[in-house]
Design a protein around this motif. Structure first.
Motif, PDB file in Angstrom:
ATOM      1  N   PHE A 105      48.928  13.677  34.035  1.00 46.20           N
ATOM      2  CA  PHE A 105      47.662  13.327  33.403  1.00 46.20           C
ATOM      3  C   PHE A 105      47.696  11.890  32.887  1.00 46.20           C
ATOM      4  CE2 PHE A 105      46.516  17.968  32.115  1.00 46.20           C
ATOM      5  CZ  PHE A 105      46.409  18.276  33.451  1.00 46.20           C
ATOM      6  N   SER A 106      48.827  11.492  32.330  1.00 45.21           N
ATOM      7  CA  SER A 106      48.951  10.114  31.858  1.00 45.21           C
ATOM      8  C   SER A 106      48.753   9.123  32.999  1.00 45.21           C
ATOM      9  CB  SER A 106      50.318   9.908  31.210  1.00 45.21           C
ATOM     10  OG  SER A 106      50.499   8.564  30.818  1.00 45.21           O
ATOM     11  N   ALA A 107      49.303   9.440  34.166  1.00 43.87           N
ATOM     12  CA  ALA A 107      49.130   8.555  35.331  1.00 43.87           C
ATOM     13  C   ALA A 107      47.672   8.474  35.745  1.00 43.87           C
ATOM     14  CB  ALA A 107      49.989   9.056  36.493  1.00 43.87           C
ATOM     15  N   VAL A 108      46.978   9.620  35.733  1.00 49.12           N
ATOM     16  CA  VAL A 108      45.559   9.625  36.113  1.00 49.12           C
ATOM     17  C   VAL A 108      44.733   8.835  35.116  1.00 49.12           C
ATOM     18  CG1 VAL A 108      43.525  11.086  36.406  1.00 49.12           C
ATOM     19  CG2 VAL A 108      45.714  11.806  37.354  1.00 49.12           C
ATOM     20  N   LEU A 109      44.931   9.083  33.826  1.00 53.08           N
ATOM     21  CA  LEU A 109      44.123   8.417  32.801  1.00 53.08           C
ATOM     22  C   LEU A 109      44.419   6.927  32.732  1.00 53.08           C
ATOM     23  CD1 LEU A 109      44.473  11.071  29.949  1.00 53.08           C
ATOM     24  CD2 LEU A 109      42.713  10.900  31.711  1.00 53.08           C
ATOM     25  N   THR A 110      45.668   6.549  32.928  1.00 51.92           N
ATOM     26  CA  THR A 110      46.020   5.128  32.927  1.00 51.92           C
ATOM     27  C   THR A 110      45.414   4.419  34.128  1.00 51.92           C
ATOM     28  OG1 THR A 110      48.114   5.638  31.813  1.00 51.92           O
ATOM     29  CG2 THR A 110      47.939   3.497  32.867  1.00 51.92           C
ATOM     30  N   THR A 111      45.342   5.107  35.248  1.00 57.08           N
ATOM     31  CA  THR A 111      44.813   4.505  36.484  1.00 57.08           C
ATOM     32  C   THR A 111      43.291   4.471  36.500  1.00 57.08           C
ATOM     33  OG1 THR A 111      46.740   5.326  37.694  1.00 57.08           O
ATOM     34  CG2 THR A 111      44.843   4.641  38.993  1.00 57.08           C
ATOM     35  N   ILE A 112      42.659   5.564  36.105  1.00 54.46           N
ATOM     36  CA  ILE A 112      41.211   5.706  36.245  1.00 54.46           C
ATOM     37  C   ILE A 112      40.460   5.409  34.956  1.00 54.46           C
ATOM     38  CG2 ILE A 112      39.375   7.349  36.806  1.00 54.46           C
ATOM     39  CD1 ILE A 112      41.268   8.748  38.669  1.00 54.46           C
ATOM     40  N   GLY A 113      41.069   5.721  33.844  1.00 57.77           N
ATOM     41  CA  GLY A 113      40.382   5.584  32.566  1.00 57.77           C
ATOM     42  C   GLY A 113      40.306   6.929  31.868  1.00 57.77           C
ATOM     43  N   ARG A 114      40.219   6.906  30.548  1.00 63.22           N
ATOM     44  CA  ARG A 114      40.299   8.149  29.780  1.00 63.22           C
ATOM     45  C   ARG A 114      39.124   9.076  30.047  1.00 63.22           C
ATOM     46  NH1 ARG A 114      40.230   6.657  24.045  1.00 63.22           N
ATOM     47  NH2 ARG A 114      42.288   5.783  24.528  1.00 63.22           N
ATOM     48  N   LYS A 115      37.901   8.589  29.876  1.00 66.16           N
ATOM     49  CA  LYS A 115      36.734   9.461  30.022  1.00 66.16           C
ATOM     50  C   LYS A 115      36.567   9.933  31.459  1.00 66.16           C
ATOM     51  CE  LYS A 115      34.153   7.305  26.233  1.00 66.16           C
ATOM     52  NZ  LYS A 115      32.938   6.516  25.882  1.00 66.16           N
ATOM     53  N   ARG A 116      36.609   8.995  32.390  1.00 66.21           N
ATOM     54  CA  ARG A 116      36.458   9.373  33.800  1.00 66.21           C
ATOM     55  C   ARG A 116      37.604  10.273  34.242  1.00 66.21           C
ATOM     56  NH1 ARG A 116      35.775   3.659  33.842  1.00 66.21           N
ATOM     57  NH2 ARG A 116      33.605   3.001  34.105  1.00 66.21           N
ATOM     58  N   GLY A 117      38.806   9.946  33.784  1.00 67.35           N
ATOM     59  CA  GLY A 117      39.967  10.717  34.190  1.00 67.35           C
ATOM     60  C   GLY A 117      39.888  12.166  33.750  1.00 67.35           C
TER      61      GLY A 117
END
Length: 234
Positions: free
Chosen positions: A105-117
């Motif tokens: 999840f950290s990889a997704v949120l760091t890559t895409i952004g918190r809200k969108r992720g």
């Protein structure tokens, strides 16, 4: 040597023509760097712990919230694809999913952004559970655990990487796109297709849903590069 001068010059000219635009530019994105996002994955982990504590205190919560294909499609209990993501059969199951989820999840949120992720993770996870339940109809199917969400997040990273490769100006992008796909499938096979009491169907459907959403969501209009718009912190 004077006798070889013309031949050598011709070969050098051929080399110059064939080297135009070589080597290809690397496939990279020029978006603003983000700081690693760990706060909300840790909060999600705490939520799993609270749900597991509640399961022990009120055992009826497990039966009321796990994914049950019959109760979902024939009983209209629409909350089950969501609540099943927060329930676990035992402590080992919980710890495995929680640790994996924090990093993925950290990889997704760091890559895409918190809200969108988080929006994409939630959408892909619920879609994966719905697909798993539908594939088992008309027979019974009962499942619980956050592993569907973990593999949905892995699929989001895979689908997004495939879209980035396709957008790149690279002469071999059609072959290169198999690199992120092969990487995602390898992780899925290593960690999602073995062991006892492993819901392989939910892992696969979560990965498929994440890959499709990650590919679709990686369009320029949703995730503009830094050359067009400064990346948002969330």
């Amino acid at each position: 040597e004077p006798a070889a001068e013309a031949i050598v010059r011709e070969q050098l000219a051929c080399f110059d023509r064939e080297s135009v635009g070589w080597p290809p530019r690397p496939i990279t994105e020029h978006a603003s760097a983000r700081r690693a996002e760990l706060v909300t994955p840790l909060l999600w982990c705490l939520l799993l712990l609270a749900a597991f504590w509640a399961q022990g205190r009120w055992p009826a919560l497990t039966d009321a919230g796990l994914l049950d294909s019959q109760a979902l499609f024939r009983g209209g209990e629409w909350w089950r694809p969501v609540t099943a993501l927060f329930l676990h059969a035992d402590l080992g199951h919980l710890v495995s999913n929680a640790l994996s989820g924090i990093f993925v999840f950290s990889a997704v949120l760091t890559t895409i952004g918190r809200k969108r992720g988080w929006l994409l993770i939630a959408s892909a996870s619920v879609a994966g559970n719905l697909m798993a339940a539908a594939l088992n109809l008309p027979g019974p199917y009962r499942s619980l655990g956050a592993s569907t969400a973990v593999f949905a997040a892995l699929g989001l990273l895979t689908g997004r990487s495939i879209r980035v490769v396709l957008r790149a100006d690279h002469p071999y992008r059609w072959r290169t796109l198999f690199v992120p796909l092969a990487a995602g499938l390898t992780v899925l096979a290593l960690y999602g297709a073995g062991g006892q009491h492993v819901d392989v169907i939910a892992h696969v459907t979560g990965f498929i849903a994440g890959t499709v959403l990650g590919f679709l969501a990686a369009a320029n209009r949703l995730f503009p590069s830094a050359t067009n718009k400064e990346a948002e912190p969330d």
